[in-house]
Design an enzyme around this catalytic site. Structure first.
Site, PDB file in Angstrom:
ATOM      1  N   GLU A  25     -45.190 -55.514 -13.384  1.00  0.00           N
ATOM      2  CA  GLU A  25     -45.227 -55.014 -14.761  1.00  0.00           C
ATOM      3  C   GLU A  25     -45.787 -53.601 -14.717  1.00  0.00           C
ATOM      4  OE1 GLU A  25     -47.168 -56.569 -18.912  1.00  0.00           O
ATOM      5  OE2 GLU A  25     -48.560 -56.170 -17.260  1.00  0.00           O
ATOM      6  N   ARG A  27     -47.408 -50.709 -16.744  1.00  0.00           N
ATOM      7  CA  ARG A  27     -48.053 -50.340 -18.001  1.00  0.00           C
ATOM      8  C   ARG A  27     -47.816 -48.848 -18.250  1.00  0.00           C
ATOM      9  NH1 ARG A  27     -52.100 -53.496 -20.402  1.00  0.00           N
ATOM     10  NH2 ARG A  27     -52.007 -51.797 -21.922  1.00  0.00           N
ATOM     11  N   HIS A 106     -50.990 -61.464 -28.110  1.00  0.00           N
ATOM     12  CA  HIS A 106     -52.265 -61.487 -27.376  1.00  0.00           C
ATOM     13  C   HIS A 106     -53.405 -61.729 -28.359  1.00  0.00           C
ATOM     14  CE1 HIS A 106     -49.516 -59.073 -24.885  1.00  0.00           C
ATOM     15  NE2 HIS A 106     -50.227 -59.490 -23.844  1.00  0.00           N
ATOM     16  N   LYS A 133     -44.022 -64.564 -24.827  1.00  0.00           N
ATOM     17  CA  LYS A 133     -45.277 -64.510 -24.076  1.00  0.00           C
ATOM     18  C   LYS A 133     -46.442 -64.760 -25.040  1.00  0.00           C
ATOM     19  CE  LYS A 133     -48.032 -61.139 -21.443  1.00  0.00           C
ATOM     20  NZ  LYS A 133     -48.077 -59.691 -21.081  1.00  0.00           N
ATOM     21  N   ARG A 172     -53.218 -69.731 -15.665  1.00  0.00           N
ATOM     22  CA  ARG A 172     -52.257 -68.747 -15.151  1.00  0.00           C
ATOM     23  C   ARG A 172     -51.397 -69.359 -14.042  1.00  0.00           C
ATOM     24  NH1 ARG A 172     -53.347 -63.265 -16.327  1.00  0.00           N
ATOM     25  NH2 ARG A 172     -55.231 -62.936 -17.575  1.00  0.00           N
ATOM     26  N   GLN A 197     -57.930 -62.758 -14.365  1.00  0.00           N
ATOM     27  CA  GLN A 197     -56.685 -62.542 -13.622  1.00  0.00           C
ATOM     28  C   GLN A 197     -56.888 -62.782 -12.130  1.00  0.00           C
ATOM     29  OE1 GLN A 197     -54.985 -58.525 -14.012  1.00  0.00           O
ATOM     30  NE2 GLN A 197     -53.158 -59.492 -14.862  1.00  0.00           N
TER      31      GLN A 197
END
Length: 656
Positions: A25, A27, A106, A133, A172, A197
């Protein structure tokens, strides 16, 4: 798959990172990238990339997302909070350029109720989210359970839902177990884009453990036997000496060479080159009594009409192995349309189909005929090769055509040897608009008589059928590059490219239409395809479907009944033994697949064990690819039968 989130990186740093990860991904709001670098990054990367740009952090977010989409981003992530006008703008760009739109929510404070999250999922879908998501913050295991409950009603591969924070860390990994197409990780703890994460290395170890992926570069492929067999017979019929380059031997090609010699042609083979001095065939110019076609069904059907013109006598045609049990569907009726009789021996005439051995009694009489293409294109290709030799003109109408690309391969090869004919395809408004061969209802051929084959120099192109196992293996299990394929080919099995792209595989070609083709893993999705024009792909496409989460639908089952085996039954037996749900209803096979990552985590890899190939080269290739995703060795009773089309297949596959 594991998607590594990248922030605070420049262009060169990102390029280096992409050499080591399977998905990323970018950003755009946090990476210092010029417009030209964004274009190059998303245009040139074979790694599946998500373009993300938070509107709250970058005023130019819509413009940057659009630039990434136009440049080739596989995914574009747009927040649910985006204004409606921005949502429409990004949604339209994704549709135009083929990017998958992710609509994301989010919550950095808490985890709302399940009902609230379910409503958000529905809203995201309403506003164009092909993938939704949902990311919340967990303070307890109950929050993880709430988010996990979203997967219960989700379409496989369409939802990525997990929790942030240390309490949500396990969610996750669980996301992949529940069927998310990907989850997010960071390069290192210092590079984390959200709390809780995992690092790339931690996640990779937790997910894949000792699973072995495949990688190969510059794999050479054999020549197309569809082109080779046609060219060999055309050269044998021609006046003068022809030179064929790019040849590779296989059982069917060698049968064609033996037939050429039996016709009286002189054949010399030097490496990948064949020199053929033809016989200058004319009506009744040969005095043959018998001919052997090996195990090649196409060669048999091609040569029946040709012999009915060039031989002054009746000719007995024989074959061997699986060919003896394959019916020559509709051969009686089609050949009778031009005055030719077929006489099977003994009990070989069954249910209006005939089997080898049989005797062909001509002569072929030029004229007009309407024939069915439901039984396939091969005998019709033989008529196209034979009718130009007749003294009078002919008109051939094929209704309900199948394997249409193979008819035009025949026309293309004949043209190179001096044979001319015209053709028109028919269909309804949908066909006229799309020119999709699957929608064609009929083909008219107009053939001038009194023509003669002329010698030619002919380059045989590489085989898309032989490429399919390697391309599918790369799409599911790793990273593979093949050489020598022509992406402008008439070969029907070039359709594997469209199928793989519809399924979501990452594919690219370097340099030109003949440059190397590169395919690698990406999140896969179910597909719907019609293989009536390319039935040889069916076993391999079935294996692909087994690793696409959800139900894939494949048309063309009836074309499989009289291949080297009842290939439809063989595929059904193979998948059932492997633990893959499969259903056949009339002409359609439905396969319920599961993504590779989910199979690994759930302990649902394909079942190993002893499998039967049915002496079918295509089934062996499918089984070899399936073995890459099995929970133990797959033992195949007969792998030598691949020599029919691809003698070096097993050796080449072992290089992966």
């Amino acid at each position: 798959m594991i998607c590594v989130s990248l922030q605070n990186k420049d262009y060169q740093e990102i390029l280096e990172i992409l050499k080591t990860v399977e998905m990323a991904e970018i950003r755009l709001d946090r990476c210092a990238l010029e417009d030209e670098e964004i274009e190059a990054l998303f245009a040139d990367s074979d790694v599946p990339l998500i373009a993300t740009c938070r509107l709250s952090e970058e005023p130019q977010a819509p413009e940057l997302l659009e630039l990434a989409i136009r440049s080739g981003a596989k995914y574009a992530d747009l927040e649910m909070e985006a204004p409606a006008a921005v949502g429409r703008r990004i949604r339209e760009a994704c549709r135009e350029y083929g990017s998958v739109l992710i609509r994301s929510y989010h919550n950095y404070e808490d985890t709302p109720s399940l009902e609230t999250l379910q409503a958000l999922v529905e809203r995201a879908r309403t506003f164009g989210g092909e993938v939704v998501k949902i990311v919340t913050t967990a303070h307890s295991e109950a929050h993880n359970a709430t988010v996990a409950a979203l997967y219960k009603d989700a379409v496989p591969g369409s939802l990525v839902a997990f929790c942030m924070g240390e309490a949500g860390k396990a969610s996750r990994l669980d996301a992949l177990r529940y069927g998310a197409p990907f989850t997010y990780a960071c390069l290192s703890k210092e590079d984390a884009t959200a709390p809780g994460q995992w690092t790339w290395e931690e996640m990779k170890e937790a997910v894949y453990k000792d699973f072995r992926f495949v990688k190969a570069e510059a794999l050479p492929l054999p020549s197309s036997k569809s082109f080779a067999q046609r060219a060999i017979i055309a050269a044998a019929l021609a006046e003068g000496t022809s030179h064929l380059s790019g040849y590779t031997p296989c059982g069917d090609n060698e049968s064609a060479i033996n037939v050429a010699k039996s016709l009286g042609a002189e054949v010399k083979i030097d490496g990948n080159k064949i020199v053929i001095r033809g016989i200058g065939a004319t009506p009744g110019s040969l005095n043959l009594e018998q001919l052997h076609c090996g195990e090649s069904g196409f060669l048999t059907r091609l040569i029946i009409p040709v012999l009915s013109v060039v031989s002054k006598n009746k000719v007995r045609i024989s074959g061997e192995k699986t060919l003896l049990n394959r019916p020559l569907t509709s051969a009686h009726d089609i050949m009778a349309s031009f005055g030719v009789r077929l006489y099977p021996e003994g009990n070989n005439e069954r249910k209006q189909d005939c089997y080898l051995p049989l005797t062909v009694s001509g002569p072929l009489i030029a004229g007009r005929a309407d024939v069915s293409g439901k039984g396939g294109s091969q005998l019709i290709s033989g008529l196209l090769a034979a009718l130009p030799l007749c003294e009078e003109k002919s008109a051939l109408y094929v209704h309900d055509p199948r394997s249409i690309p193979y008819l035009f391969i025949t026309v293309d090869v004949l043209k190179k040897f001096g044979i001319r004919m015209s053709s028109e395809m028919e269909g309804g408004d949908d066909f006229l608009e799309t020119q999709d061969w699957a929608l064609c209802t009929g083909v008219n051929f107009h053939i001038k008589g009194g023509q003669r084959y002329k010698a030619a120099d002919f380059a045989i192109e590489a085989d898309w059928s032989g490429a399919a196992p390697f391309l599918v293996a790369g799409a599911i299990f790793g990273d593979i590059e093949v050489e020598g394929l022509d992406t402008e080919s008439l070969q029907a099995d070039i359709s594997i490219m469209d199928i793989l792209m519809e399924a979501g595989a990452s594919m690219s070609q370097l340099d030109s239409p003949g440059g190397p083709i590169h395919v690698r893993r990406a999140p896969l999705s179910p597909f719907h395809t019609d293989l009536n024009n390319c039935p040889d792909l069916f076993p391999m496409v079935a294996v692909l479907a087994a690793f696409c989460p959800g139900k894939s639908h494949i048309l063309g089952v009836e074309r499989l009944r009289h291949k080297e085996t009842d290939r439809a039954a063989a595929i059904e037996q193979m998948l059932t033994q492997m633990g893959v749900p499969v259903q056949i209803e009339e002409d359609e096979m439905t396969i319920e697949g599961m993504g590779l990552t989910q199979r690994i985590l759930e302990g649902k890899l394909l079942r190993g064990g002893r499998y039967v190939s049915h002496a079918d080269h295509r089934m062996v290739m499918a089984l070899k690819v399936a073995a890459l995703g099995a929970n133990g060795p797959i033992e195949i009773d007969d792998t030598a039968c691949v020599a029919k089309s691809f003698p070096s297949f097993n050796e080449l596959f072992d290089r992966l």
